[in-house]
Design a protein around this motif. Structure first.
Motif, PDB file in Angstrom:
ATOM      1  N   GLU A  92     -12.379  -3.327  -0.749  1.00  0.00           N
ATOM      2  CA  GLU A  92     -11.872  -2.172  -0.029  1.00  0.00           C
ATOM      3  C   GLU A  92     -12.506  -1.970   1.346  1.00  0.00           C
ATOM      4  O   GLU A  92     -12.048  -1.152   2.129  1.00  0.00           O
ATOM      5  CB  GLU A  92     -12.078  -0.892  -0.852  1.00  0.00           C
TER       6      GLU A  92
ATOM      7  N   HIS B 228      -5.694   5.570   3.887  1.00  0.00           N
ATOM      8  CA  HIS B 228      -4.544   4.766   4.262  1.00  0.00           C
ATOM      9  C   HIS B 228      -3.957   5.329   5.547  1.00  0.00           C
ATOM     10  O   HIS B 228      -4.000   6.538   5.791  1.00  0.00           O
ATOM     11  CB  HIS B 228      -3.495   4.750   3.146  1.00  0.00           C
TER      12      HIS B 228
ATOM     13  N   GLU C 120       0.847  -1.197   0.000  1.00  0.00           N
ATOM     14  CA  GLU C 120       0.000   0.000   0.000  1.00  0.00           C
ATOM     15  C   GLU C 120       0.883   1.246   0.000  1.00  0.00           C
ATOM     16  O   GLU C 120       1.909   1.280   0.670  1.00  0.00           O
ATOM     17  CB  GLU C 120      -0.879   0.015   1.261  1.00  0.00           C
TER      18      GLU C 120
ATOM     19  N   ARG D 296      -5.128  -3.274   6.230  1.00  0.00           N
ATOM     20  CA  ARG D 296      -4.652  -4.432   5.479  1.00  0.00           C
ATOM     21  C   ARG D 296      -3.549  -3.996   4.514  1.00  0.00           C
ATOM     22  O   ARG D 296      -3.400  -2.823   4.191  1.00  0.00           O
ATOM     23  CB  ARG D 296      -5.808  -5.082   4.710  1.00  0.00           C
TER      24      ARG D 296
HETATM   25 ZN   LIG Z   1      -6.349   1.529  -0.388  1.00  0.00          ZN
END
Ligand SMILES: [Zn+2]
Length: 234
Positions: free
Chosen positions: A231, A174, A47, A124
């Motif tokens: 998501e 995020h 990410e 995640r």
């Molecule tokens: Zn994302």
């Protein structure tokens, strides 16, 4: 060149859904368009968190490390962030609920930055992939991490539903902790204390990748249905 008050998308998210994980922009390209945002890396290798004009890669152990401008991405979204409103929310408020309560219009794009202490934070990260594995398949192998109590920053966007083939609709945030050592894609959590800063973005600049894969891809997936699975928390 930074465009005033515009979000920049390096590619539409539906290309990612098809498994097009080849990097089509560099982190340097992304940072030229904005200083806050999110994304992923070439081969879906973790990410991306963009904060204060720097970029971090969160690997599939949840560990963050800063990357230089040569790292490549198949999908990133950034904006030149300037807070327009800053709101405190009651302790214990669920993060997505708090943002939904602050967004003035469902038809506008917003950049979001939340500095604070969080409870029950679930994030995640995704494992590096071969190309052409649809994202919905990869998401079954995502690694999730829980932080009962943590301090840090959430950054990202609130996107109207009608842009659902281009970016993740609704909240997409995020996380990067205060030590800049742990992070990931937010699944769920509550704000123990903190402030939500918002900026509205009445313009969207988007690149369409000039790659053979993109130019010849069938982009017929039901992005809305798949993004809900990928998501959000299940
Ligand atoms: Zn994302």
């Amino acid at each position: 060149m930074t465009t005033h008050r515009a979000a920049y998308l390096s590619a539409p998210v539906n290309a990612l859904l098809e498994g097009l994980y080849e990097g089509t922009a560099t982190v340097a390209d992304i940072l030229a368009e904005g200083d806050l945002g999110l994304g992923t890396f070439e081969d879906l290798d973790g990410e991306m968190v963009v904060l204060d004009g720097r970029a971090w890669q969160v690997d599939n152990t949840g560990t963050a490390r800063e990357v230089d401008g040569t790292a490549r991405t198949p999908f990133a979204c950034v904006a030149p962030f300037r807070a327009e409103t800053v709101d405190e929310v009651p302790p214990g408020t669920e993060i997505e609920e708090a943002i939904n309560g602050l967004v003035p219009s469902l038809n506008m794009l917003y950049a979001i930055r939340i500095e604070g202490c969080f409870e029950g934070l679930r994030v995640r990260s995704v494992p590096r992939q071969e190309a052409y594995t649809p994202l919905v398949e990869v998401a079954k192998r995502q690694a999730t991490f829980e932080f009962p109590q943590t301090e840090g920053t959430l950054c990202g966007f609130w996107t109207p539903a009608f842009l659902g083939n281009l970016a993740v609709p609704g909240c997409h945030l995020h996380f990067l902790d205060v030590a800049r050592q742990r992070g990931g894609h937010l699944l769920s959590g509550r704000i123990a204390s903190g402030r939500i800063a918002l900026m509205h973005l009445p313009r969207l600049n988007m690149a369409l990748p000039m790659t053979l894969d993109f130019l010849t891809a069938g982009l017929g997936r039901d992005a809305e249905a798949e993004l809900k699975v990928i998501e959000k928390d299940r």
